[in-house]
Design a protein around this motif. Structure first.
Motif, mmCIF file in Angstrom:
data_model
loop_
_atom_site.group_PDB
_atom_site.id
_atom_site.type_symbol
_atom_site.label_atom_id
_atom_site.label_comp_id
_atom_site.label_asym_id
_atom_site.label_seq_id
_atom_site.Cartn_x
_atom_site.Cartn_y
_atom_site.Cartn_z
ATOM 1 N N PHE A 242 -28.443 1.431 -51.771
ATOM 2 C CA PHE A 242 -27.122 0.809 -51.836
ATOM 3 C C PHE A 242 -27.292 -0.671 -52.140
ATOM 4 C CE2 PHE A 242 -26.300 4.361 -48.821
ATOM 5 C CZ PHE A 242 -25.428 5.062 -49.640
ATOM 6 N N ILE A 243 -26.375 -1.189 -52.929
ATOM 7 C CA ILE A 243 -26.499 -2.588 -53.317
ATOM 8 C C ILE A 243 -25.507 -3.431 -52.520
ATOM 9 C CG2 ILE A 243 -26.332 -4.216 -55.219
ATOM 10 C CD1 ILE A 243 -26.941 -1.875 -57.094
ATOM 11 N N TYR A 244 -26.041 -4.372 -51.779
ATOM 12 C CA TYR A 244 -25.192 -5.349 -51.094
ATOM 13 C C TYR A 244 -24.980 -6.517 -52.051
ATOM 14 C CZ TYR A 244 -25.948 -3.079 -46.567
ATOM 15 O OH TYR A 244 -25.970 -2.200 -45.524
ATOM 16 N N VAL A 245 -23.738 -6.925 -52.203
ATOM 17 C CA VAL A 245 -23.476 -8.089 -53.042
ATOM 18 C C VAL A 245 -22.722 -9.122 -52.216
ATOM 19 C CG1 VAL A 245 -23.475 -7.015 -55.315
ATOM 20 C CG2 VAL A 245 -21.430 -6.914 -53.914
ATOM 21 N N CYS A 246 -22.966 -10.383 -52.533
ATOM 22 C CA CYS A 246 -22.224 -11.426 -51.830
ATOM 23 C C CYS A 246 -21.739 -12.454 -52.836
ATOM 24 C CB CYS A 246 -23.087 -12.084 -50.763
ATOM 25 S SG CYS A 246 -24.571 -12.838 -51.393
ATOM 26 N N THR A 247 -20.704 -13.158 -52.451
ATOM 27 C CA THR A 247 -20.158 -14.172 -53.341
ATOM 28 C C THR A 247 -19.700 -15.371 -52.524
ATOM 29 O OG1 THR A 247 -18.406 -14.672 -54.892
ATOM 30 C CG2 THR A 247 -17.956 -12.930 -53.330
ATOM 31 N N SER A 248 -19.822 -16.536 -53.126
ATOM 32 C CA SER A 248 -19.359 -17.744 -52.441
ATOM 33 C C SER A 248 -18.143 -18.318 -53.140
ATOM 34 C CB SER A 248 -20.487 -18.775 -52.417
ATOM 35 O OG SER A 248 -20.864 -19.085 -53.730
ATOM 36 N N LYS A 249 -17.592 -17.562 -54.094
ATOM 37 C CA LYS A 249 -16.517 -18.102 -54.918
ATOM 38 C C LYS A 249 -15.126 -18.103 -54.281
ATOM 39 C CE LYS A 249 -19.213 -18.531 -58.631
ATOM 40 N NZ LYS A 249 -20.467 -18.204 -57.895
ATOM 41 N N PRO A 250 -14.746 -17.081 -53.495
ATOM 42 C CA PRO A 250 -13.342 -17.043 -53.056
ATOM 43 C C PRO A 250 -12.932 -18.283 -52.264
ATOM 44 C CG PRO A 250 -14.397 -14.953 -52.611
ATOM 45 C CD PRO A 250 -15.471 -15.893 -53.043
ATOM 46 N N THR A 251 -11.646 -18.597 -52.358
ATOM 47 C CA THR A 251 -11.142 -19.777 -51.659
ATOM 48 C C THR A 251 -10.845 -19.435 -50.208
ATOM 49 O OG1 THR A 251 -8.906 -19.186 -52.242
ATOM 50 C CG2 THR A 251 -10.055 -20.671 -53.747
ATOM 51 N N GLU A 252 -10.666 -20.480 -49.435
ATOM 52 C CA GLU A 252 -10.374 -20.320 -48.008
ATOM 53 C C GLU A 252 -9.123 -19.459 -47.796
ATOM 54 O OE1 GLU A 252 -10.591 -24.064 -46.009
ATOM 55 O OE2 GLU A 252 -9.412 -23.329 -44.329
ATOM 56 N N GLU A 253 -8.115 -19.686 -48.633
ATOM 57 C CA GLU A 253 -6.856 -18.949 -48.475
ATOM 58 C C GLU A 253 -7.077 -17.461 -48.712
ATOM 59 O OE1 GLU A 253 -7.016 -21.770 -50.458
ATOM 60 O OE2 GLU A 253 -6.197 -23.001 -48.842
ATOM 61 N N ASP A 254 -7.834 -17.149 -49.787
ATOM 62 C CA ASP A 254 -8.079 -15.745 -50.112
ATOM 63 C C ASP A 254 -8.850 -15.054 -49.005
ATOM 64 O OD1 ASP A 254 -6.752 -15.694 -52.435
ATOM 65 O OD2 ASP A 254 -8.486 -16.052 -53.726
ATOM 66 N N ILE A 255 -9.824 -15.777 -48.452
ATOM 67 C CA ILE A 255 -10.664 -15.174 -47.418
ATOM 68 C C ILE A 255 -9.845 -14.939 -46.161
ATOM 69 C CG2 ILE A 255 -12.570 -15.668 -45.859
ATOM 70 C CD1 ILE A 255 -13.933 -17.071 -48.214
ATOM 71 N N LYS A 256 -9.037 -15.923 -45.792
ATOM 72 C CA LYS A 256 -8.253 -15.774 -44.568
ATOM 73 C C LYS A 256 -7.185 -14.701 -44.718
ATOM 74 C CE LYS A 256 -8.934 -20.037 -42.100
ATOM 75 N NZ LYS A 256 -8.486 -21.411 -41.914
ATOM 76 N N ALA A 257 -6.635 -14.578 -45.934
ATOM 77 C CA ALA A 257 -5.624 -13.544 -46.164
ATOM 78 C C ALA A 257 -6.270 -12.187 -46.377
ATOM 79 C CB ALA A 257 -4.764 -13.925 -47.365
ATOM 80 N N GLU A 258 -7.585 -12.173 -46.381
ATOM 81 C CA GLU A 258 -8.359 -10.952 -46.581
ATOM 82 C C GLU A 258 -8.043 -10.263 -47.911
ATOM 83 O OE1 GLU A 258 -8.938 -8.393 -43.148
ATOM 84 O OE2 GLU A 258 -8.208 -10.027 -41.914
ATOM 85 N N THR A 259 -7.682 -11.075 -48.913
ATOM 86 C CA THR A 259 -7.508 -10.510 -50.242
ATOM 87 C C THR A 259 -8.823 -10.568 -51.003
ATOM 88 O OG1 THR A 259 -6.735 -12.661 -50.986
ATOM 89 C CG2 THR A 259 -5.061 -11.054 -50.444
ATOM 90 N N ALA A 260 -9.803 -11.249 -50.475
ATOM 91 C CA ALA A 260 -11.106 -11.319 -51.127
ATOM 92 C C ALA A 260 -12.195 -11.004 -50.117
ATOM 93 C CB ALA A 260 -11.313 -12.717 -51.697
ATOM 94 N N ASP A 261 -13.156 -10.207 -50.527
ATOM 95 C CA ASP A 261 -14.296 -9.915 -49.665
ATOM 96 C C ASP A 261 -15.480 -10.728 -50.134
ATOM 97 O OD1 ASP A 261 -13.057 -7.921 -48.126
ATOM 98 O OD2 ASP A 261 -13.250 -6.551 -49.802
ATOM 99 N N VAL A 262 -16.195 -11.343 -49.203
ATOM 100 C CA VAL A 262 -17.368 -12.105 -49.618
ATOM 101 C C VAL A 262 -18.628 -11.248 -49.579
ATOM 102 C CG1 VAL A 262 -16.453 -14.370 -49.083
ATOM 103 C CG2 VAL A 262 -17.608 -13.090 -47.322
#
Lengths: 492, 219
Positions: A242-262
């Motif tokens: 299985f491939i784990y992927v991570c990203t540092s791109k989403p903004t604070e708002e997206d992360i807090k609204a849980e519309t983006a997964d890091v």
């Protein structure tokens, strides 16, 4: 009388006022190196799960040229491969002791090596970012073939191909993260042909953005942010493929609204199968306030997954490591920004050897070796014992963990899960309730309820019958009494 | 002596009757709320009892409902605020409704509006009591029942309050609904006035505080 009333009122007012004063406790007075968050998202100090065994610099290794912005560290067996990017070389190290690394060799002549992966057959894959290719070498470092710009009409011809991170599966298929390509991971077959993109993040945008864009002019539209998938920063293939992927791109708002997964865990089809049963979503630090010149969310630049499915994400922003277990619970957080051992200036890459962690700092050009403490060993043995089905032993280990850290939610849940498997439902419920684990509590309670009903079935039947029969009997008696009272033969 | 005792018994019987009558109102709202004031079958004592029960259940259920449904961080909980969530809107509603309906031929007096509203809240404590017990014997999968019944109770209470107001003020259905909506606006106005009042007070206090400070500086 009146005096007493006034006194009473005054007393009540006083108590009310006292109730309203919030009790303040300074939790951050002397915070520890490691920490965790409790169920309410409160910052709790924690014992260290890992301690620094050594910080290894270029000088310690005896390199003639210091490592310059190394980008990746990869561990295969006992060997450690460091991509010394700006020097265009691969530094190969061997771990000779718990805290000792020995230089094996230095391979020069690469054009911006960014990442290295080795297949099961021993072939070496190197992503050359500025060289615009991924090269495949055999185990003796002889050139075999290369993977270049994917032949796909959807990619703009002017785009440069800058592969930065790669992973290789057992069939030598190559998965690649490349800059400026945001359609997901690039997947190559083992013969070098491009076979497609997998695992692009779902595009999210809200209705108003969409509407606004509909009415915008061409020029305005060009200035706006495009609704495109977020680009991944790194990937890691676990032992199961299985491939784990991570990203540092989403903004604070997206992360807090849980519309983006890091963090995402991709299966072969590219869909996200990461388990998120924790008390809070997987995005590192819950609080993103400014402090020590750092602001915004945690920026996961790399991650690694241990054999027990506990994965560590490396936060480049605040130099911290976040460990999550297979259920998505936060296992531990440690690290920080600074120049002391165990702190980083710009942590860029992480890999593991057994349970030990190797973290590469690109600015210091140094490798930090973390080894588990007694506390960490206990947690790992508890997790491993649970996975092996030794629930009794797992419970004991978790209890030892709890003795070392009474604020550790996972210990309570771990004990509860072990008890649940040991069919001690009532006790398990208590532990789950203490840490607000509604799902596990329900699992235990369902069994407990079943047991209880089976044990008390006679009592239940008697009560139900009594509820029906007693009123009926009383009614019957009343009726008979009425009949007797009004019977003709008594009417004389 | 004997007359005093019989008077007390009479009072108690009256209380018991009107408490029983509160349950009758829940199932027969139109008939019940008419008799509440017109036949004088409702008492203030019972209204207060129901209000107390409502507030009590509100707090009691916080503690004894299963944590699956109500998860309270006790360290950050102010019980007075929870009491306020019932008493404050109730006070605003009673005053707002009375203030408007007296202008529009409403027959209900302030006390009667309060009494009828309290009587109409009766389903809440009763259902909450059962839900509280029920919540402790269900799992997450069966949670739907809890939330649905909880919402339906609130909806039924709202309907009861509206019907009660109609009967108290002797309004027809259309006028009743219209004045219900107006009363809600009145509540908003009250909130606005209260905010204005408190900000004025704090400004006024701040003025005198700064005045005294200034004087102390000069002295």
């Amino acid at each position: 009388m009146k005096k007493i009333i006034t006194k009473c009122v005054a007393l009540m007012m006083c108590t009310m006022f006292l109730l309203l004063i919030p009790c303040s406790v300074d939790a951050h007075a002397d915070s520890s190196y490691s920490y965790n968050y409790d169920y309410w998202g409160e910052f709790t100090d924690s014992p260290d799960m890992y301690s620094v065994a050594a910080v290894v610099t270029s000088k310690d290794l005896g390199l003639d040229v210091d490592m310059l912005t190394p980008q990746s560290i990869s561990v295969y067996g006992n060997l450690i491969y460091v991509c010394d990017t700006s020097n265009g070389r691969i530094v190969i190290l061997e771990r000779v002791g718990k805290a000792e690394l020995k230089l094996v060799e230095v391979r020069e002549g690469f054009n911006g090596p960014y990442d290295l992966a080795i297949s099961e057959d021993g072939n070496i894959f190197i992503a050359e970012k500025t060289g615009e290719r991924i090269v495949k070498l055999d185990s003796n470092w002889n050139y075999l073939m290369e993977f270049t710009m994917p032949d796909d009409p959807s990619i703009d011809e002017k785009t440069a191909f800058n592969p930065s991170k790669i992973a290789v599966d057992t069939a030598e298929r190559v998965y690649c993260v490349a800059e400026n390509i945001n359609k997901g991971l690039i997947k190559y077959e083992s013969d070098g042909s491009f076979s497609g993109f997998i695992g692009a993040t779902p595009v999210t945008y809200n209705f108003w953005d969409w509407l606004w864009k509909k009415f915008a002019s061409q020029e305005q539209r060009e200035k706006m942010v495009n609704f495109v998938p977020t680009q991944y920063d790194n990937l890691y293939m676990d032992r199961e493929g299985f491939i784990y992927v991570c990203t540092s791109k989403p903004t604070e708002e997206d992360i807090k609204a849980e519309t983006a997964d890091v963090v995402r865990k991709l299966n072969l089809l590219g869909s996200d199968i990461l388990v998120r049963n924790g008390s809070y979503p997987i995005y590192g630090d819950l609080y993103m306030g400014t402090g020590g010149k750092k602001t915004g969310p945690s920026q996961f630049k790399d991650m690694t997954t241990l054999d027990n499915d506990i994965y560590f994400c490396l936060d480049n922003n605040r130099g911290r490591l976040f460990g999550y277990d297979d259920q998505g619970h936060l296992v531990c957080v440690f690290g920080g920004v600074g120049n002391m051992d165990g702190y980083f200036n710009s942590a860029i890459s992480i890999d593991h050897m057994g349970k030990d962690l190797f973290v590469l700092d690109e600015r210091d050009g140094a490798i930090t070796i973390f080894t588990t403490t007694e506390y960490g060993d206990l947690i790992y043995s508890a997790v491993d014992q649970f996975d092996l089905g030794e629930y009794d032993a797992s419970e004991k280990s978790w209890r030892q963990v709890m003795e070392l850290n009474g604020n550790y939610d996972l210990a309570y849940i771990g004990i509860g899960r072990s008890l649940l498997r040991q069919k001690k439902y009532k006790e398990a419920m208590e532990y789950f309730e203490l840490k607000h684990d509604a799902d596990n509590y329900s699992k235990a309670f369902k069994q407990y309820r079943k047991q209880w009903v089976e044990e008390h079935i006679v009592l239940i039947v008697i009560i139900v019958l009594a509820l029906f029969l007693i009123p009926m009997g009383i009614g019957r008696l009343k009726f008979i009494k009425h009949e007797i009272d009004t019977a003709d033969i008594f009417q004389l | 002596m004997a007359s005093k005792r019989s008077l007390r018994r009479k009072k108690f019987n009256k209380y018991k009757d009107s408490l029983k009558f509160a349950f009758y109102c829940v199932t027969h709202p139109i008939d019940g709320y008419w008799d509440l004031t017109h036949e004088k079958r409702g008492t203030m004592a019972v209204a207060n009892t129901i209000l107390f029960a409502t507030v009590f259940m509100r707090i009691f259920s916080l503690r004894y409902t299963s944590f699956i449904f109500v998860d309270i961080n006790w360290e950050e909980t102010n019980i007075l605020l929870y009491i306020g969530t019932i008493l404050f809107p109730l006070a605003l509603w009673v005053v707002g409704n009375w203030a408007l309906t007296t202008l529009a031929d409403g027959k209900g007096r302030l006390g009667q509006v309060y009494m009828a509203t309290c009587y109409a809240m009766l389903p809440y404590p009763i259902v909450q009591l059962f839900l509280m017990i029920f919540s402790n014997v269900v799992t997450v999968d069966e949670a739907g029942f809890y939330t649905t019944v909880g919402t339906l109770t609130l909806a039924y209470c709202a309907i009861l309050i509206i019907v009660a107001m109609g009967q108290i003020h002797e309004y027809r259905a259309g006028k009743n609904i219209m004045f219900t909506i107006f009363s809600l606006f009145a509540v908003l106005v009250e909130v606005f006035i209260l905010l204005l009042f408190f900000s004025m007070i704090s400004q006024g206090v701040a003025y005198f505080v700064s005045l005294v400070k200034e004087m102390l500086f000069r002295l």
